[in-house]
Scaffold this motif. Sequence first.
Motif, PDB file in Angstrom:
ATOM      1  N   ALA A  10       0.975  -1.400   0.122  1.00  0.00           N
ATOM      2  CA  ALA A  10       0.069   0.055   0.130  1.00  0.00           C
ATOM      3  C   ALA A  10       0.699   1.090   0.038  1.00  0.00           C
ATOM      4  N   SER A  14       1.019   3.803  -2.986  1.00  0.00           N
ATOM      5  CA  SER A  14       0.040   5.110  -2.505  1.00  0.00           C
ATOM      6  C   SER A  14       1.626   6.502  -3.278  1.00  0.00           C
ATOM      7  N   ALA A  18       0.467   8.746  -5.515  1.00  0.00           N
ATOM      8  CA  ALA A  18       1.187  10.429  -4.517  1.00  0.00           C
ATOM      9  C   ALA A  18       1.644  11.185  -6.085  1.00  0.00           C
ATOM     10  N   ILE A 120      -7.197   0.235  -1.583  1.00  0.00           N
ATOM     11  CA  ILE A 120      -5.537   0.694  -1.815  1.00  0.00           C
ATOM     12  C   ILE A 120      -5.244  -0.651  -0.966  1.00  0.00           C
ATOM     13  N   ILE A 187      -6.287   4.482  -5.010  1.00  0.00           N
ATOM     14  CA  ILE A 187      -6.025   4.761  -3.534  1.00  0.00           C
ATOM     15  C   ILE A 187      -7.910   5.357  -2.573  1.00  0.00           C
ATOM     16  N   VAL A 226      -1.682  10.720   1.860  1.00  0.00           N
ATOM     17  CA  VAL A 226      -1.697   9.389   1.685  1.00  0.00           C
ATOM     18  C   VAL A 226      -0.649   8.725   2.793  1.00  0.00           C
ATOM     19  N   TRP A 227       0.306   8.670   3.262  1.00  0.00           N
ATOM     20  CA  TRP A 227       1.300   8.405   4.050  1.00  0.00           C
ATOM     21  C   TRP A 227       0.794   8.274   5.853  1.00  0.00           C
ATOM     22  N   LEU A 230      -2.829   6.572   5.458  1.00  0.00           N
ATOM     23  CA  LEU A 230      -2.809   4.929   5.578  1.00  0.00           C
ATOM     24  C   LEU A 230      -2.570   4.587   7.114  1.00  0.00           C
ATOM     25  N   THR A 241      -9.500   6.621   2.931  1.00  0.00           N
ATOM     26  CA  THR A 241      -9.743   7.233   1.697  1.00  0.00           C
ATOM     27  C   THR A 241     -10.352   8.700   2.799  1.00  0.00           C
TER      28      THR A 241
END
Length: 265
Positions: A10, A14, A18, A120, A187, A226-227, A230, A241
């Motif tokens: 993931a 991602s 990104a 993701i 994602i 995104v980091w 996650l 999301t």
Amino acid sequence: MFAYGFMRNAFLASTFIAITCGAVGVYVVARNFSFLAHTLSEIGFAGAAFAVWLGIAPLWGMLIFTLLGSISVGELSMHSDQKESAISAISALFIGLGVLFLAISGANSNYATNILFGSIIGVDKQGVIQLVVLSIIVLLLIFAIQRPLNFDSFDHIGALAHGVKSGLVGVIFLIALAMSVSIGAQIVGSLLVFILLTLPPATACYIGRTIPTMIAWSVFFALIGVWAGLYLGFITNLPVTFFIAVIEVAIYLITYFVHVVRHNL
């Protein structure tokens, strides 16, 4: 967290997504294509649903539909006097088609949710490789036309006056945008992929003074979203999301208000 293979997959996927969406998004904002990006995400939903009906991976259906849709919708948006209404009609059509394909394919609600809002954490090693390769292709496309694309996106009239082939540049960019929508949807889902394509670059425009710095800030904000999304999704077991959307909106609003305050002092 990284002891789990699915989290490593993931984070790797991602990261590339990104970077891709952050870089492409700067030109999406500069060319006023935010509405087009939103429309392509809905076209991608129909493509993913079509792929489910055929029994193939949703990513390939999204690629086919968004590649075809980006060219047709992009041309329509540039030549139609009522481009917003025309694009809205196309958007509505593809949403309807997506619902139809899901219905006749017999896919359950969980599968539909994954298409709409992403999954993701469910990306396997093969999926990661596919996303990384597609991301690299997009970045190479942007790099190949970066100079005329910069000129055409930020000074369209000047680009025409200097003989820049805006039509060709536009088509190549639309292809890159379509691919970005397809991979970014892995994602945040097909209906929310425009988050990564619009909010980080819109935020970057308040900070960056040159195109390279805007791209750098846009990629940075996309990576933070995104980091952090996650990580928060992992520790709370809530949708990734949701966290990505909240983080990107929060960064944008904070930057916007700081910009307003500075200019009013």
